[in-house]
Scaffold this motif. Structure first.
Motif, mmCIF file in Angstrom:
data_model
loop_
_atom_site.group_PDB
_atom_site.id
_atom_site.type_symbol
_atom_site.label_atom_id
_atom_site.label_comp_id
_atom_site.label_asym_id
_atom_site.label_seq_id
_atom_site.Cartn_x
_atom_site.Cartn_y
_atom_site.Cartn_z
ATOM 1 N N GLY A 13 0.804 -1.219 0.000
ATOM 2 C CA GLY A 13 0.000 0.000 0.000
ATOM 3 C C GLY A 13 0.833 1.262 0.000
ATOM 4 O O GLY A 13 0.503 2.237 -0.695
ATOM 5 N N ARG A 14 1.934 1.266 0.743
ATOM 6 C CA ARG A 14 2.766 2.469 0.826
ATOM 7 C C ARG A 14 3.451 2.795 -0.500
ATOM 8 O O ARG A 14 3.808 3.952 -0.747
ATOM 9 C CB ARG A 14 3.818 2.292 1.934
ATOM 10 N N ILE A 15 3.654 1.790 -1.336
ATOM 11 C CA ILE A 15 4.219 2.031 -2.666
ATOM 12 C C ILE A 15 3.113 2.343 -3.669
ATOM 13 O O ILE A 15 3.283 3.159 -4.584
ATOM 14 C CB ILE A 15 5.031 0.807 -3.130
ATOM 15 N N LEU A 16 1.976 1.716 -3.482
ATOM 16 C CA LEU A 16 0.850 1.861 -4.416
ATOM 17 C C LEU A 16 0.208 3.246 -4.363
ATOM 18 O O LEU A 16 -0.126 3.823 -5.409
ATOM 19 C CB LEU A 16 -0.185 0.783 -4.101
ATOM 20 N N VAL A 70 -12.316 -0.699 -5.573
ATOM 21 C CA VAL A 70 -11.765 -1.043 -4.262
ATOM 22 C C VAL A 70 -10.530 -1.901 -4.487
ATOM 23 O O VAL A 70 -10.564 -2.874 -5.254
ATOM 24 C CB VAL A 70 -12.789 -1.806 -3.398
ATOM 25 N N ILE A 71 -9.430 -1.533 -3.833
ATOM 26 C CA ILE A 71 -8.209 -2.341 -3.880
ATOM 27 C C ILE A 71 -7.994 -2.946 -2.499
ATOM 28 O O ILE A 71 -7.830 -2.229 -1.513
ATOM 29 C CB ILE A 71 -6.989 -1.512 -4.316
ATOM 30 N N ALA A 207 -0.783 -4.068 -8.989
ATOM 31 C CA ALA A 207 -2.058 -3.592 -8.450
ATOM 32 C C ALA A 207 -2.493 -2.307 -9.141
ATOM 33 O O ALA A 207 -3.683 -2.095 -9.414
ATOM 34 C CB ALA A 207 -1.949 -3.380 -6.948
ATOM 35 N N PHE A 208 -1.531 -1.440 -9.432
ATOM 36 C CA PHE A 208 -1.825 -0.196 -10.146
ATOM 37 C C PHE A 208 -2.293 -0.480 -11.576
ATOM 38 O O PHE A 208 -3.326 0.018 -12.026
ATOM 39 C CB PHE A 208 -0.582 0.685 -10.151
#
Length: 284
Positions: A13-16, A70-71, A207-208
């Motif tokens: 999440g912190r990278i996304l 939603v991820i 994910a992106f």
């Protein structure tokens, strides 16, 4: 788009989050820890503090935010408890999906794992069945994954990302991580068991990119499934740790996975195609 990221303060999440923000999306990041809220906002997203096990809270937050996507990056890995991680995959996912359905969310992207396949002699493709007949303690993990993936398919457009073993910053395989500590203490044995790895940067990028990928389930792993007798000595050498002891044999489920489908269907490219170069950069 309006995007809601559950588990926004985790290693992926912190990278996304910055990737989503820089692409012009309106991003809300959810975490259950108040102290992580400021970090999420510093990455350019709106922070919400919520408990995935509280259905009413999840329904209210998703309905209020009305996201297009939603991820799902919810995990409970910090304590190393497979039971707690399975619980969040089952109950947390159930609540997240129910809330998303009530808000008429059309797409969900969810984190799964690539080492949940039934035993076999070759690295697994996505059509291989999950190892639903595994004995304890492995069955705890498989039950969580099966429940997660089943729930996610209730959203009209879904992308399930079956991540390989994560390495890179803030993971167990980081130079200050738990696995590195075990290797330095000569606690891990190198076996014939096959693993598939993925750098956290490539995991977050998948994910992106999945915002534009078609509905489906994809192995998000690098190009080189590897036996422990191959990768663990390399990892130990980079850490300047003792060489691991070698032992023949492996569990049938330790087979690795292939990324052929996501490359062919989605045109996915990796920044770190193999753990060999990825370990060097991640551990230097």
């Amino acid at each position: 788009m309006k995007i809601f990221v559950a588990g926004a303060s985790g290693v992926i999440g912190r990278i996304l989050l910055p990737k989503l923000v820089e692409a012009g999306h309106e991003v809300t990041g959810m975490t259950r820890r108040k102290e992580q809220g400021q970090a999420i906002e510093e990455l350019g997203a709106k922070a919400v503090i919520a408990d995935a096990f509280n259905l009413k809270q999840m329904v209210n937050i998703i309905s209020e935010n009305q996201p297009d996507v939603v991820i799902h990056q919810l995990t409970a890995l910090s304590q190393g408890s497979s039971a707690e991680n399975a619980r969040i995959r089952m109950e947390g996912t159930r609540n997240l999906v129910n809330a998303a359905r009530q808000a008429n969310v059309k797409k969900i992207i969810a984190q799964s794992i690539s080492w949940a396949y039934e035993p076999g002699d070759e690295p697994a493709m996505e059509e291989v069945a999950l190892d639903v007949h595994a004995p304890l303690p492995r069955s705890t993990t498989i039950s969580g994954i099966a429940a997660l993936e089943s729930a996610v398919t209730e959203i009209p457009d879904y992308v399930i990302l079956r991540y390989g073993t994560l390495y890179g910053p803030s993971t167990w395989y980081d130079k200050n991580g738990a696995t590195a500590g075990q290797v330095r203490n000569h606690e891990l044995t190198a076996t014939d068991g096959v693993s598939s790895f993925i750098h956290v940067e490539d995991a977050a990028n998948a994910a992106f990119l999945a915002l534009a990928w078609p509905t489906g389930t994809y192995n998000i792993v690098d190009d080189e499934p590897a036996k422990g007798i191959d990768w663990l000595p390399v990892y130990a050498d980079i850490l300047n740790a003792p060489s691991p002891e070698l032992q023949l044999g492996a569990g049938g489920w330790e087979r690795g996975a292939l990324n052929t489908k996501v490359k062919n269907v989605c045109g996915w490219n990796l920044h770190y195609p193999t753990w060999r170069t990825g370990f060097l950069e991640a551990l230097r």
